[in-house]
Motif scaffolding. Sequence first.
Motif, PDB file in Angstrom:
ATOM      1  N   ASP A 452       0.839  -1.215   0.000  1.00  0.00           N
ATOM      2  CA  ASP A 452       0.000   0.000   0.000  1.00  0.00           C
ATOM      3  C   ASP A 452       0.868   1.257   0.000  1.00  0.00           C
ATOM      4  O   ASP A 452       0.581   2.235  -0.693  1.00  0.00           O
ATOM      5  N   ILE A 453       1.947   1.200   0.783  1.00  0.00           N
ATOM      6  CA  ILE A 453       2.859   2.362   0.827  1.00  0.00           C
ATOM      7  C   ILE A 453       3.458   2.597  -0.562  1.00  0.00           C
ATOM      8  O   ILE A 453       3.571   3.727  -1.038  1.00  0.00           O
ATOM      9  N   THR A 454       3.797   1.505  -1.224  1.00  0.00           N
ATOM     10  CA  THR A 454       4.373   1.625  -2.574  1.00  0.00           C
ATOM     11  C   THR A 454       3.363   2.295  -3.502  1.00  0.00           C
ATOM     12  O   THR A 454       3.719   3.180  -4.292  1.00  0.00           O
ATOM     13  N   LYS A 455       2.089   1.850  -3.387  1.00  0.00           N
ATOM     14  CA  LYS A 455       1.054   2.455  -4.269  1.00  0.00           C
ATOM     15  C   LYS A 455       1.007   3.959  -4.050  1.00  0.00           C
ATOM     16  O   LYS A 455       0.940   4.741  -4.983  1.00  0.00           O
ATOM     17  N   GLU A 456       1.056   4.353  -2.758  1.00  0.00           N
ATOM     18  CA  GLU A 456       0.905   5.772  -2.439  1.00  0.00           C
ATOM     19  C   GLU A 456       2.102   6.596  -2.916  1.00  0.00           C
ATOM     20  O   GLU A 456       1.936   7.704  -3.414  1.00  0.00           O
ATOM     21  N   PHE A 457       3.309   6.032  -2.789  1.00  0.00           N
ATOM     22  CA  PHE A 457       4.486   6.867  -3.051  1.00  0.00           C
ATOM     23  C   PHE A 457       5.165   6.614  -4.393  1.00  0.00           C
ATOM     24  O   PHE A 457       5.802   7.509  -4.932  1.00  0.00           O
ATOM     25  N   SER A 569      15.662  -2.175   8.412  1.00  0.00           N
ATOM     26  CA  SER A 569      15.018  -1.121   7.610  1.00  0.00           C
ATOM     27  C   SER A 569      15.150  -1.420   6.115  1.00  0.00           C
ATOM     28  O   SER A 569      14.258  -1.122   5.323  1.00  0.00           O
ATOM     29  N   VAL A 570      16.268  -2.056   5.728  1.00  0.00           N
ATOM     30  CA  VAL A 570      16.449  -2.320   4.299  1.00  0.00           C
ATOM     31  C   VAL A 570      15.346  -3.233   3.760  1.00  0.00           C
ATOM     32  O   VAL A 570      14.959  -3.138   2.593  1.00  0.00           O
ATOM     33  N   VAL A 571      14.817  -4.100   4.610  1.00  0.00           N
ATOM     34  CA  VAL A 571      13.806  -5.052   4.136  1.00  0.00           C
ATOM     35  C   VAL A 571      12.543  -4.291   3.692  1.00  0.00           C
ATOM     36  O   VAL A 571      11.915  -4.637   2.677  1.00  0.00           O
ATOM     37  N   ALA A 572      12.215  -3.217   4.421  1.00  0.00           N
ATOM     38  CA  ALA A 572      11.064  -2.397   4.005  1.00  0.00           C
ATOM     39  C   ALA A 572      11.346  -1.795   2.626  1.00  0.00           C
ATOM     40  O   ALA A 572      10.468  -1.794   1.742  1.00  0.00           O
ATOM     41  N   THR A 573      12.592  -1.339   2.409  1.00  0.00           N
ATOM     42  CA  THR A 573      12.900  -0.728   1.102  1.00  0.00           C
ATOM     43  C   THR A 573      12.952  -1.785  -0.003  1.00  0.00           C
ATOM     44  O   THR A 573      12.606  -1.503  -1.148  1.00  0.00           O
ATOM     45  N   GLN A 574      13.358  -3.002   0.341  1.00  0.00           N
ATOM     46  CA  GLN A 574      13.369  -4.093  -0.666  1.00  0.00           C
ATOM     47  C   GLN A 574      11.941  -4.362  -1.137  1.00  0.00           C
ATOM     48  O   GLN A 574      11.681  -4.540  -2.336  1.00  0.00           O
ATOM     49  N   LEU A 575      11.011  -4.396  -0.165  1.00  0.00           N
ATOM     50  CA  LEU A 575       9.623  -4.694  -0.546  1.00  0.00           C
ATOM     51  C   LEU A 575       9.016  -3.547  -1.354  1.00  0.00           C
ATOM     52  O   LEU A 575       8.261  -3.763  -2.302  1.00  0.00           O
ATOM     53  N   ILE A 576       9.382  -2.324  -0.996  1.00  0.00           N
ATOM     54  CA  ILE A 576       8.884  -1.174  -1.778  1.00  0.00           C
ATOM     55  C   ILE A 576       9.390  -1.294  -3.226  1.00  0.00           C
ATOM     56  O   ILE A 576       8.636  -1.116  -4.187  1.00  0.00           O
ATOM     57  N   ALA A 577      10.657  -1.638  -3.398  1.00  0.00           N
ATOM     58  CA  ALA A 577      11.216  -1.789  -4.751  1.00  0.00           C
ATOM     59  C   ALA A 577      10.492  -2.912  -5.487  1.00  0.00           C
ATOM     60  O   ALA A 577      10.119  -2.768  -6.665  1.00  0.00           O
ATOM     61  N   TYR A 578      10.301  -4.018  -4.784  1.00  0.00           N
ATOM     62  CA  TYR A 578       9.637  -5.174  -5.416  1.00  0.00           C
ATOM     63  C   TYR A 578       8.246  -4.778  -5.927  1.00  0.00           C
ATOM     64  O   TYR A 578       7.908  -5.028  -7.094  1.00  0.00           O
ATOM     65  N   TYR A 579       7.452  -4.146  -5.059  1.00  0.00           N
ATOM     66  CA  TYR A 579       6.072  -3.821  -5.483  1.00  0.00           C
ATOM     67  C   TYR A 579       6.065  -2.729  -6.557  1.00  0.00           C
ATOM     68  O   TYR A 579       5.205  -2.735  -7.443  1.00  0.00           O
ATOM     69  N   ALA A 580       7.024  -1.808  -6.482  1.00  0.00           N
ATOM     70  CA  ALA A 580       7.066  -0.755  -7.515  1.00  0.00           C
ATOM     71  C   ALA A 580       7.282  -1.393  -8.888  1.00  0.00           C
ATOM     72  O   ALA A 580       6.645  -1.011  -9.880  1.00  0.00           O
ATOM     73  N   ALA A 581       8.161  -2.403  -8.958  1.00  0.00           N
ATOM     74  CA  ALA A 581       8.421  -3.079 -10.240  1.00  0.00           C
ATOM     75  C   ALA A 581       7.204  -3.911 -10.649  1.00  0.00           C
ATOM     76  O   ALA A 581       6.796  -3.915 -11.819  1.00  0.00           O
ATOM     77  N   LEU A 582       6.624  -4.584  -9.654  1.00  0.00           N
ATOM     78  CA  LEU A 582       5.464  -5.447  -9.941  1.00  0.00           C
ATOM     79  C   LEU A 582       4.307  -4.618 -10.495  1.00  0.00           C
ATOM     80  O   LEU A 582       3.679  -4.980 -11.495  1.00  0.00           O
ATOM     81  N   HIS A 583       4.050  -3.468  -9.862  1.00  0.00           N
ATOM     82  CA  HIS A 583       2.927  -2.623 -10.302  1.00  0.00           C
ATOM     83  C   HIS A 583       3.172  -2.030 -11.684  1.00  0.00           C
ATOM     84  O   HIS A 583       2.247  -1.598 -12.343  1.00  0.00           O
ATOM     85  N   ARG A 584       4.409  -1.997 -12.101  1.00  0.00           N
ATOM     86  CA  ARG A 584       4.711  -1.504 -13.459  1.00  0.00           C
ATOM     87  C   ARG A 584       4.776  -2.661 -14.449  1.00  0.00           C
ATOM     88  O   ARG A 584       5.172  -2.480 -15.593  1.00  0.00           O
ATOM     89  N   ASP A 585       4.462  -3.846 -13.944  1.00  0.00           N
ATOM     90  CA  ASP A 585       4.420  -5.019 -14.819  1.00  0.00           C
ATOM     91  C   ASP A 585       5.790  -5.325 -15.430  1.00  0.00           C
ATOM     92  O   ASP A 585       5.892  -5.711 -16.594  1.00  0.00           O
ATOM     93  N   LEU A 586       6.829  -5.138 -14.651  1.00  0.00           N
ATOM     94  CA  LEU A 586       8.193  -5.362 -15.167  1.00  0.00           C
ATOM     95  C   LEU A 586       8.693  -6.741 -14.758  1.00  0.00           C
ATOM     96  O   LEU A 586       8.143  -7.373 -13.851  1.00  0.00           O
ATOM     97  N   ASP A 587       9.754  -7.166 -15.419  1.00  0.00           N
ATOM     98  CA  ASP A 587      10.353  -8.461 -15.118  1.00  0.00           C
ATOM     99  C   ASP A 587      11.212  -8.305 -13.857  1.00  0.00           C
ATOM    100  O   ASP A 587      12.390  -7.956 -13.925  1.00  0.00           O
ATOM    101  N   VAL A 588      10.601  -8.556 -12.709  1.00  0.00           N
ATOM    102  CA  VAL A 588      11.236  -8.258 -11.420  1.00  0.00           C
ATOM    103  C   VAL A 588      12.590  -8.961 -11.275  1.00  0.00           C
ATOM    104  O   VAL A 588      13.573  -8.352 -10.846  1.00  0.00           O
ATOM    105  N   ASP A 589      12.634 -10.225 -11.644  1.00  0.00           N
ATOM    106  CA  ASP A 589      13.846 -11.008 -11.402  1.00  0.00           C
ATOM    107  C   ASP A 589      14.949 -10.757 -12.427  1.00  0.00           C
ATOM    108  O   ASP A 589      16.110 -11.041 -12.160  1.00  0.00           O
ATOM    109  N   LYS A 590      14.531 -10.271 -13.609  1.00  0.00           N
ATOM    110  CA  LYS A 590      15.551 -10.091 -14.652  1.00  0.00           C
ATOM    111  C   LYS A 590      15.444  -8.694 -15.241  1.00  0.00           C
ATOM    112  O   LYS A 590      14.993  -8.503 -16.378  1.00  0.00           O
TER     113      LYS A 590
END
Length: 601
Positions: A452-457, A569-590
Motif C-alpha cells: 500500500d505504501i508503494t502504491k501511495e508513493f 530497515s532495508v527489508v522495508a525498502t526491498q519490498l517497496i522496490a519489489y512492489y514498484a516493479a510489480l505494479h509496473r508489470d516489469l520483469d522483477v527477477d531479470k
Amino acid sequence: MCGIVGYIGHDNAKELLLKGLEKLEYRGYDSAGIALTNDEGTEVFKEKGRIADLRKVADDNDFDGTLGIGHTRWATHGVPNHENSHPHQSASKRYTLVHNGVIENYEELRAEYLSDVNFLSETDTEIVVQLIEHFANEGLDTETAFTKVVSMLEGSYALGLLDDQDNDTIYVAKNKSPLLIGVGDDFNVIASDALAMLPVTNEYKEIHDHEIVIVKRDSVVIKDQDGNVQDRETYTAEIDAADAEKGVYDHYMLKEIHEQPAVMRRIIQEYQDCEGNLKMDKDIVDDVAAADRIYIIAAGTSYHAGLVGKEFIEKWAGVPTEVHVASEFVYNMPLLSENPLFIYISQSGETADSRAVLVETKKLGHKSLTITNVPGSTLSREADHTLLLHAGPEIAVASTKAYTAQIAVLSILSQIVALEHGREAEVDLLRELAKVTTAIEAIVDDAEKLEDITKEFMDDTRNAFFIGRTIDYNVSLEGALKLKEISYIQAEGFAGGELKHGTIALIEEGTPVVALATQENVNNSIRGNVKEVAARGANTCVISMEGLEKEGDTYVIPQVHELLTPLVSVVATQLIAYYAALHRDLDVDKPRNLAKSVTVE
Ligand code: F6R
C-alpha cells in the motif's frame, strides 16, 4: 552475465543444454544459443532475446545429438543480435565456440593473422575460433591449435570448443572467467555455474586459469600450459536443487526477501560454538586482528554492505577501515597503510572488478579475506581466507538476502576481532541478531502494508529520493539502488544534510522522498530535512524505528540495536522496490541491461 553449459554423453543434449541455459537466465543475458554435434556435423541455433525464443527455433528442427555447448550472452562487443550471439563458427564451420569474458588483444591478433578473413560478427570472440581454424589449416591437430591460440589470448575467457570432425570431445580453457567441469557416469558437463547442471550432476572439478581440459564421454583430462596432466579431485556442490526453485512465490526476489529470517538463523548457527559463543577460524581472526587498517573492496549492493561493515569494524573492533568501489580502486589505489588487510565482499564471488583488485593486492603481498555466498568461487579460491554467507543461491538479479547476510557476517567478524583485541563486547551480538531475525519476520509479514505504501508513493512517479543520516545514509543508498534497478524509477540516496547543497532543487510537488529515521542521535536532524523537502512539495515517506517514531510516520520498524538497523530497515525498502516493479508489470527477477554475476571489468 554470460553463461556457458556443455554436455557430452548419451542423452539428448539439446534438451539438457536448453534446461541448463534456463538455469543460467538469472545471470542476465540478451541472446542465447546452442550447438550440437553428431555424425552429420555441427548445427547451431541462436536467437536474440529469451531462452524461450531459442527453444522454439531449436525444437522446430529435428537435428539432435549427444554432444553440445550452449551460451547466454550479455552484450559487450557488438549489439545483441543473431550474428553476435554465441556459438560462433570458423569460416569452414569446422569449429564452433562459446566464450565468456573479453579478449583484449583481438584486434592485434586479427591484424597479424587473419586480415584476409571475413568476420561475420562484431565480437571479440570470433577471432578465437577463426584462429583455431587458421592453425588447424597449417597442419596442427585440434588440441595443439586450441592450446596455441589460448596461449596467445590476453584478457578474460572461459571457452568451450567443438570440432565437427570429432564427436567425442569438448575442448575447454579458462582465464579469470568461471568455468567448472561436472563429472558423471559415462557423461561429463561444463558449466559456468554448478546450478546450471545440478539436475544432471553435483560432482564437479575446478579448473585453474590457463589450463586446457579435454572433456570426453568417459574422461576429463586437465593439462597445464606445458601439457603436463594435472590430478584434480572432484568436490560435491552443496546446493539443494530446491533452493534454486521459486516454490510458492511469484518471483525469486520475493522468495529471497522472505528467506532473510532463515538466513539470519543459519548464520547465527554457523558462527556459534556449542557453548553459545561466537566462533570463527583462528587464522582468519589472527590475520584480521593483525591489520593496522582494513580495506573493503566491493561493487553495488555489496559495496553498500561494506559501508555498514565499516561502522562495526571501527566502532567495535577499533580498526580504521576504508570502503572502496572495486572498479575505481584498481586504477587509483590510495596510499596504503603498512600492514593492510583486504576484505572482498561479493555475493557471487566472481565480480571481475573486485578480482582485478585482488590480483593487484596479492602481487603486493597483502592478506585477503573474501566474504561470499559461493564456496569455490574465484574470489574465494584466490583470497587467503573465506567467510561464507550461508544464504543459499540468490537467483534474482537484485540482491536482497546476500546484503543482509553480508552485514550479519561483518558484524560477527567485527565482534570477534574486538574480543581478540582485548576489548569488551559492546553488545550481546547473538542475542541482538536473534532480535533482528524476529524484526525482519515482522516486516515480511507486513508485506501488504508495504505494498500500500508503494502504491501511495511510487506508483505514479518517474523519480524518487532516499535520505538518511549516518548509518541510515548507507541504507538510503541501497534502498535507492534496489528501486532503480528493478522499477527503472530514477532514484538516488542522499545524506539528509547534503540535499540542501544542490539536490533539493529537484524536489517538486509530489516528488517522493523516503526518509530513514532509525538513529537516535540524528533523529531530530533527519526530521528537519524531511520538513525542508515537505515544504517544497515532496511526498514524504518516513521509515522510523520503535522508540524514535513520531506521529504521522509512514512505517515503523521494530526496535533493534542501533548499528544493526540496516538489517531491518532495508527489508522495508526491498519490498517497496519489489512492489514498484510489480505494479509496473516489469520483469522483477531479470531487470533490463543487468547481469547477476558481472564477470567483465
Ligand atoms: C544489485 C546487485 C549488484 C551487485 C554487484 C556486485 O542488486 O546485485 O549491485 O551487488 O554487481 O556483485 P557481487 O556481490 O556478486 O560481487
